[in-house]
Design a protein around this motif. Structure first.
Motif, PDB file in Angstrom:
ATOM      1  N   ARG A  27      11.636  19.667   5.240  1.00  0.00           N
ATOM      2  CA  ARG A  27      11.071  18.363   4.626  1.00  0.00           C
ATOM      3  C   ARG A  27       9.748  18.086   5.489  1.00  0.00           C
ATOM      4  NH1 ARG A  27      14.782  13.538   7.026  1.00  0.00           N
ATOM      5  NH2 ARG A  27      14.741  14.485   9.197  1.00  0.00           N
ATOM      6  N   ASP A  28       8.835  17.176   4.718  1.00  0.00           N
ATOM      7  CA  ASP A  28       7.648  16.719   5.587  1.00  0.00           C
ATOM      8  C   ASP A  28       7.922  15.495   5.869  1.00  0.00           C
ATOM      9  OD1 ASP A  28       7.239  14.989   3.542  1.00  0.00           O
ATOM     10  OD2 ASP A  28       5.612  15.962   2.396  1.00  0.00           O
ATOM     11  N   ALA A  29       6.754  14.957   6.623  1.00  0.00           N
ATOM     12  CA  ALA A  29       7.024  13.736   7.191  1.00  0.00           C
ATOM     13  C   ALA A  29       7.301  12.485   6.513  1.00  0.00           C
ATOM     14  CB  ALA A  29       5.766  13.312   7.949  1.00  0.00           C
ATOM     15  N   HIS A  30       7.172  12.586   4.975  1.00  0.00           N
ATOM     16  CA  HIS A  30       7.608  11.511   4.047  1.00  0.00           C
ATOM     17  C   HIS A  30       9.167  12.074   3.422  1.00  0.00           C
ATOM     18  CE1 HIS A  30       3.642   9.533   3.995  1.00  0.00           C
ATOM     19  NE2 HIS A  30       3.192  10.894   4.090  1.00  0.00           N
ATOM     20  N   GLY A  31       9.802  12.746   3.923  1.00  0.00           N
ATOM     21  CA  GLY A  31      10.895  13.304   3.346  1.00  0.00           C
ATOM     22  C   GLY A  31      10.954  14.142   2.308  1.00  0.00           C
ATOM     23  N   THR A  32       9.896  14.813   1.844  1.00  0.00           N
ATOM     24  CA  THR A  32       9.767  15.624   0.577  1.00  0.00           C
ATOM     25  C   THR A  32      10.014  16.989   1.073  1.00  0.00           C
ATOM     26  OG1 THR A  32       7.997  14.103  -0.297  1.00  0.00           O
ATOM     27  CG2 THR A  32       8.322  16.463  -1.328  1.00  0.00           C
ATOM     28  N   VAL A  33      10.904  17.816   0.415  1.00  0.00           N
ATOM     29  CA  VAL A  33      11.480  19.061   0.861  1.00  0.00           C
ATOM     30  C   VAL A  33      10.542  19.955   0.125  1.00  0.00           C
ATOM     31  CG1 VAL A  33      13.155  20.729   0.478  1.00  0.00           C
ATOM     32  CG2 VAL A  33      14.124  18.214   0.734  1.00  0.00           C
ATOM     33  N   ASP A  34      10.096  21.080   0.927  1.00  0.00           N
ATOM     34  CA  ASP A  34       9.461  22.174   0.327  1.00  0.00           C
ATOM     35  C   ASP A  34      10.312  23.048  -0.455  1.00  0.00           C
ATOM     36  OD1 ASP A  34       8.165  24.750  -0.328  1.00  0.00           O
ATOM     37  OD2 ASP A  34       7.712  24.935   1.951  1.00  0.00           O
ATOM     38  N   VAL A  65      25.890  17.171  -3.012  1.00  0.00           N
ATOM     39  CA  VAL A  65      25.558  17.816  -4.433  1.00  0.00           C
ATOM     40  C   VAL A  65      24.110  17.426  -4.975  1.00  0.00           C
ATOM     41  CG1 VAL A  65      28.064  17.974  -4.955  1.00  0.00           C
ATOM     42  CG2 VAL A  65      26.870  15.929  -5.644  1.00  0.00           C
ATOM     43  N   ALA A  66      23.760  16.247  -4.452  1.00  0.00           N
ATOM     44  CA  ALA A  66      22.169  16.091  -4.930  1.00  0.00           C
ATOM     45  C   ALA A  66      21.338  15.355  -3.933  1.00  0.00           C
ATOM     46  CB  ALA A  66      22.333  15.505  -6.402  1.00  0.00           C
ATOM     47  N   VAL A  67      20.213  15.586  -3.842  1.00  0.00           N
ATOM     48  CA  VAL A  67      19.473  14.848  -2.937  1.00  0.00           C
ATOM     49  C   VAL A  67      18.004  14.549  -3.719  1.00  0.00           C
ATOM     50  CG1 VAL A  67      17.684  15.208  -0.877  1.00  0.00           C
ATOM     51  CG2 VAL A  67      20.024  15.918  -0.589  1.00  0.00           C
ATOM     52  N   ALA A  68      17.557  13.421  -3.713  1.00  0.00           N
ATOM     53  CA  ALA A  68      16.401  13.050  -4.576  1.00  0.00           C
ATOM     54  C   ALA A  68      15.300  12.699  -3.540  1.00  0.00           C
ATOM     55  CB  ALA A  68      16.361  11.924  -5.304  1.00  0.00           C
ATOM     56  N   ASP A  69      13.937  13.223  -3.781  1.00  0.00           N
ATOM     57  CA  ASP A  69      12.633  12.891  -2.828  1.00  0.00           C
ATOM     58  C   ASP A  69      11.705  12.763  -3.830  1.00  0.00           C
ATOM     59  OD1 ASP A  69      11.676  15.344  -4.037  1.00  0.00           O
ATOM     60  OD2 ASP A  69      11.971  16.459  -2.023  1.00  0.00           O
ATOM     61  N   LEU A  70      10.435  12.567  -3.233  1.00  0.00           N
ATOM     62  CA  LEU A  70       9.301  12.195  -4.175  1.00  0.00           C
ATOM     63  C   LEU A  70       9.005  13.217  -5.312  1.00  0.00           C
ATOM     64  CD1 LEU A  70       6.814  10.968  -1.362  1.00  0.00           C
ATOM     65  CD2 LEU A  70       8.039   9.649  -3.143  1.00  0.00           C
ATOM     66  N   CYS A 104       0.696  -1.218  -0.020  1.00  0.00           N
ATOM     67  CA  CYS A 104      -0.008  -0.011  -0.146  1.00  0.00           C
ATOM     68  C   CYS A 104       0.784   1.288  -0.119  1.00  0.00           C
ATOM     69  CB  CYS A 104      -0.777  -0.090   1.314  1.00  0.00           C
ATOM     70  SG  CYS A 104      -1.976   1.410   1.342  1.00  0.00           S
ATOM     71  N   ASP A 105       0.599   2.187  -0.780  1.00  0.00           N
ATOM     72  CA  ASP A 105       1.301   3.612  -0.684  1.00  0.00           C
ATOM     73  C   ASP A 105       0.858   4.024   0.829  1.00  0.00           C
ATOM     74  OD1 ASP A 105       1.990   6.253  -0.774  1.00  0.00           O
ATOM     75  OD2 ASP A 105       1.440   6.301  -3.042  1.00  0.00           O
ATOM     76  N   PRO A 106       1.989   4.569   1.406  1.00  0.00           N
ATOM     77  CA  PRO A 106       1.915   4.808   2.760  1.00  0.00           C
ATOM     78  C   PRO A 106       1.161   6.406   2.924  1.00  0.00           C
ATOM     79  CG  PRO A 106       4.119   5.118   2.223  1.00  0.00           C
ATOM     80  CD  PRO A 106       3.330   4.322   1.424  1.00  0.00           C
ATOM     81  N   ARG A 107       0.994   6.919   1.792  1.00  0.00           N
ATOM     82  CA  ARG A 107       0.268   8.239   1.604  1.00  0.00           C
ATOM     83  C   ARG A 107      -1.183   8.298   1.370  1.00  0.00           C
ATOM     84  NH1 ARG A 107       3.706  10.384  -2.977  1.00  0.00           N
ATOM     85  NH2 ARG A 107       3.611   8.375  -3.437  1.00  0.00           N
ATOM     86  N   ASP A 108      -1.657   7.017   1.240  1.00  0.00           N
ATOM     87  CA  ASP A 108      -3.053   6.665   0.946  1.00  0.00           C
ATOM     88  C   ASP A 108      -3.806   6.928   1.840  1.00  0.00           C
ATOM     89  OD1 ASP A 108      -5.524   4.770   0.896  1.00  0.00           O
ATOM     90  OD2 ASP A 108      -4.845   4.221  -1.272  1.00  0.00           O
ATOM     91  N   PRO A 109      -5.124   7.607   1.930  1.00  0.00           N
ATOM     92  CA  PRO A 109      -6.014   7.900   3.135  1.00  0.00           C
ATOM     93  C   PRO A 109      -6.154   6.788   3.878  1.00  0.00           C
ATOM     94  CG  PRO A 109      -6.593   8.960   1.227  1.00  0.00           C
ATOM     95  CD  PRO A 109      -5.670   7.927   0.700  1.00  0.00           C
ATOM     96  N   GLY A 110      -6.242   5.476   3.452  1.00  0.00           N
ATOM     97  CA  GLY A 110      -6.804   4.205   4.069  1.00  0.00           C
ATOM     98  C   GLY A 110      -5.541   3.466   4.708  1.00  0.00           C
ATOM     99  N   ALA A 111      -4.261   4.254   4.562  1.00  0.00           N
ATOM    100  CA  ALA A 111      -3.178   3.273   4.907  1.00  0.00           C
ATOM    101  C   ALA A 111      -3.161   2.980   6.309  1.00  0.00           C
ATOM    102  CB  ALA A 111      -1.835   4.367   4.457  1.00  0.00           C
ATOM    103  N   TYR A 112      -3.372   4.016   7.194  1.00  0.00           N
ATOM    104  CA  TYR A 112      -3.228   3.771   8.722  1.00  0.00           C
ATOM    105  C   TYR A 112      -4.366   2.822   9.168  1.00  0.00           C
ATOM    106  CZ  TYR A 112      -3.335   4.615  13.600  1.00  0.00           C
ATOM    107  OH  TYR A 112      -3.265   4.341  14.920  1.00  0.00           O
ATOM    108  N   PHE A 137      15.304  11.297   1.212  1.00  0.00           N
ATOM    109  CA  PHE A 137      15.681  12.071   2.222  1.00  0.00           C
ATOM    110  C   PHE A 137      14.719  12.314   3.543  1.00  0.00           C
ATOM    111  CE2 PHE A 137      16.670  16.893   3.435  1.00  0.00           C
ATOM    112  CZ  PHE A 137      17.916  16.491   3.512  1.00  0.00           C
ATOM    113  N   GLY A 138      14.189  10.961   3.773  1.00  0.00           N
ATOM    114  CA  GLY A 138      13.407  10.511   4.879  1.00  0.00           C
ATOM    115  C   GLY A 138      14.447  10.150   6.047  1.00  0.00           C
ATOM    116  N   THR A 139      13.903   9.292   6.688  1.00  0.00           N
ATOM    117  CA  THR A 139      14.668   9.057   8.104  1.00  0.00           C
ATOM    118  C   THR A 139      16.027   8.597   7.925  1.00  0.00           C
ATOM    119  OG1 THR A 139      12.483   7.987   8.933  1.00  0.00           O
ATOM    120  CG2 THR A 139      14.534   7.199  10.242  1.00  0.00           C
TER     121      THR A 139
END
Length: 395
Positions: free
Chosen positions: A241-248, A217-222, A82-90, A198-200
């Protein structure tokens, strides 16, 4: 053969509400208990979880020290498709843990892995009626109350805004990298590194490497890859970054550039750190890598056939079974009482243990004329009979 090819337990669970599947594989039990995290990602498979469980058996063996209070456990792993960002994941996570409750109560200690944080696992475990996600190990402790208090206090420790539980793993990955650089006579200062994830794990690794003098020199996120040949401001990115390691992206500086998601592979870097998903590097994209080292912070990020091609091109792959083993070991060092709830003590212990293990692995690889992965497996194979003889696989 030290361990049979077939795991001790392998099961597939189907959620009655969504039809999504979850998996549990127990590779081995030592003193009746196995250790291994729980991951959640779209596309997770039973074969993937089985490979991870076998890796946990090896990780536990690699950190075996008869003089330590921590006694290695067996290896296990859990996974949810399951995608952890899915509303039904929890809710799905709660139902999975409820279904796995008999195993968690009796033989499987688990925690965060890809797609899940420890806080989320703990909350879901409580909702599923569990005392703890690691309660199976409690009967092995000399003083359960003191051990649980020690681990709880350690999880409450933060260093510059990041929890010690996150930083311990990144400290281990960074020390593995530094040990390889030292052995090759390459100074940390000026060495360039690119990370996928760029998560945990990825975020903590980036912090330790940057503070050791390497240039990230480089960082990849979603959302894609953030690159800057002059070096990224790691602390600013961590804060954004947010809880999923995605950088604003509003936190990017003038020299930072947004690149496609796979641009990290071909970054002009000496060290490449895949710290996100499994199977990120395959035979099709490995040819884009120009780095001298690939440091596996994620579990199984390099496919075996791709590793063969990288090795033939002179690229050294430092294997996950060693590189990211510090996270699991830190849990048990803390719980069993080898270290306390103190960041500096934990970092020193992780660094010392990881450096010794990496140096032993690389020396064995050189002596045997083989890869670091083969050397790590050989070291584990040497230790597994000692563990089996002293504690038994199934007791």
């Amino acid at each position: 053969m030290v361990t049979p090819a077939t795991p001790l337990l392998s099961l597939t669970w189907t959620d009655h509400l969504t039809g999504r599947q979850g998996f549990l594989v127990v590779d081995r039990l030592v003193r009746g208990v196995a250790s291994g995290g729980l991951r959640m990602r779209a596309g997770c498979t039973l074969d993937e979880v089985a490979g991870l469980a076998r890796g946990m058996t090896l990780k536990e063996a690699l950190h075996y020290d008869p003089a330590s209070r921590y006694v290695p456990l067996g290896g296990a792993k859990g996974g949810i498709d399951c995608d952890p960002r899915d509303p039904g994941a929890y809710p799905l996570l709660v139902r999975y843990l409820r279904a796995m409750r008999p195993y968690i109560e009796s033989c499987w200690t688990t925690g965060e892995d890809l797609g899940l944080t420890q806080d989320l696992v703990d909350r879901a475990a409580a909702e599923a009626g569990l005392v703890s996600s690691i309660q199976a190990v409690y009967p092995l402790l000399d003083d359960e109350a003191a051990a649980r208090r020690r681990l709880r206090d350690a999880f409450a420790v933060e260093v510059d805004g990041i929890g010690l539980d996150e930083l311990a793993g990144g400290c281990g990955v960074a020390e593995a990298t530094l040990a390889a650089l030292d052995r090759a006579g390459v100074p940390a200062t000026g060495t360039r590194v690119a990370l996928q994830g760029f998560g945990t794990m990825g975020g903590a690794t980036a912090r330790f490497l940057a503070r050791a003098g390497l240039t990230v020199v480089a960082v990849a996120d979603l959302k894609g890859t953030i690159a800057n040949p002059a070096g990224l401001d790691v602390e600013a990115l961590l804060a954004a970054r947010d809880a999923h390691g995605t950088v604003d992206r509003s936190a990017l500086r003038g020299g930072d550039r947004e690149r496609p998601g796979d641009a990290w592979l071909a970054a002009d870097a000496d060290v490449l750190v895949p710290a996100a998903v499994s199977y990120a590097i395959d035979t099709g994209n490995q040819e884009r890598i120009t780095a001298r080292w690939v440091v596996e912070a994620a579990n199984m990020p390099v496919r075996p056939d791709a590793e063969l091609l990288l090795t033939a091109r002179g690229v050294t792959v430092l294997p996950d079974v060693v590189v990211n083993s510090g996270t699991n070991a830190w849990w048990w060092w803390t719980l069993f009482g080898d270290i306390g709830a103190d960041a500096e003590e934990a970092f020193a212990y992780v660094r010392r243990s990881m450096r010794a293990l990496v140096e032993r692995m690389l020396a064995r690889a050189q002596a045997d004329g083989t890869t670091p992965r083969s050397a790590a497996h050989a070291i584990a194979a040497d230790r597994l009979p000692l563990i089996a003889e002293r504690f038994g696989w199934f007791r």
